[in-house]
Enzyme design. Sequence first.
Site, short mmCIF file in Angstrom:
data_model
loop_
_atom_site.label_atom_id
_atom_site.label_comp_id
_atom_site.label_asym_id
_atom_site.label_seq_id
_atom_site.Cartn_x
_atom_site.Cartn_y
_atom_site.Cartn_z
N HIS A 79 0.81 -1.22 0.00
CA HIS A 79 0.00 0.00 0.00
C HIS A 79 0.85 1.27 0.00
CE1 HIS A 79 -2.61 -3.02 2.28
NE2 HIS A 79 -3.13 -2.90 1.08
N HIS A 104 5.63 6.62 6.56
CA HIS A 104 5.29 6.14 5.23
C HIS A 104 4.73 7.30 4.41
CE1 HIS A 104 1.54 5.74 7.57
NE2 HIS A 104 0.99 6.17 6.44
N HIS A 106 2.13 8.90 1.01
CA HIS A 106 0.97 8.84 0.13
C HIS A 106 1.19 9.82 -1.02
CE1 HIS A 106 -1.54 6.54 2.98
NE2 HIS A 106 -0.87 7.22 3.90
N GLU A 110 -3.03 13.22 1.19
CA GLU A 110 -4.36 12.87 1.68
C GLU A 110 -5.05 14.11 2.25
OE1 GLU A 110 -4.71 8.36 2.35
OE2 GLU A 110 -3.69 9.18 4.12
N HIS A 123 3.54 10.48 6.63
CA HIS A 123 2.89 10.27 7.92
C HIS A 123 3.87 9.60 8.88
CE1 HIS A 123 -1.39 10.15 5.97
NE2 HIS A 123 -0.90 11.36 6.05
N THR A 191 -6.24 6.48 8.00
CA THR A 191 -6.73 6.78 6.66
C THR A 191 -6.80 5.53 5.79
OG1 THR A 191 -4.53 7.29 5.74
CG2 THR A 191 -5.76 9.10 6.80
#
Length: 245
Positions: A79, A104, A106, A110, A123, A191
């Site tokens: 992910h 990690h 995204h 987000e 995050h 999330t």
Amino acid sequence: AAGASHESLHWGYGQNDGPAQWARLNPKFALCAEGREQSPIDLSNAKPVDHARGVLDYRATSLKIIRQEHAVEVTDNGHTIQINYDEGSVLKLGTKTYALKQYHFHAPSEHTVDGQSFPMEMHLVHQSAAGELAVLGVLIKTGAHNPAFAPVWAHLPRKSGEKVHLEHVRINVDDLLPARDHGFRYRGSLTTPPCSEGVTWIVAAQPIELSAEQIAAFTAIFNGNNRPVQPLGKRLITIDRISEH
């Protein structure tokens, strides 16, 4: 926050397994649809406060991605790219102390700010001794090459489940963060499934920069691993001053 929660239960970001479908994939993901304090959100109309300042204790001598005596994994968990941490660095909020567990990414971001999205978001996930979660979010914009990310970026895993051990690399997480002045603070959730609520969020008001090449290196692996913003509801967004001590 992606974390490792419920990785064995299939979910993703596609049309059939993405955020709009999460609650239908498994009853354990019900909060993804039914929750009332979900993340991410659009960060706007924040209220300044003077209490319970956030204190980040990221000590170069004790917090790094790699310690010589203890290798930490950089992994593609299917992910996101996630870097796990040893003990030593904490986030203090009021009387509570949260230990940094992992960070990690995204892409795109987000959280949004007044409706504006960013190319990426980092995050940093912290957990208290009681199991409570606090996440420090850092928005990432396109700009100059960021040397603090180079050691990990040079060894990004390329396939799901791949783990990379950087035995001789030391990184001070403090170097990954913006100048800590203010942060948006609110009560939210993971999330990703199971979308558990009760998570304290602080999103740094100042973004950091990665070069277009660094962003492209990540988006070549993960692009679109972001959950859309969720309704704020009756929650308040506050602006806290964040200090180093």
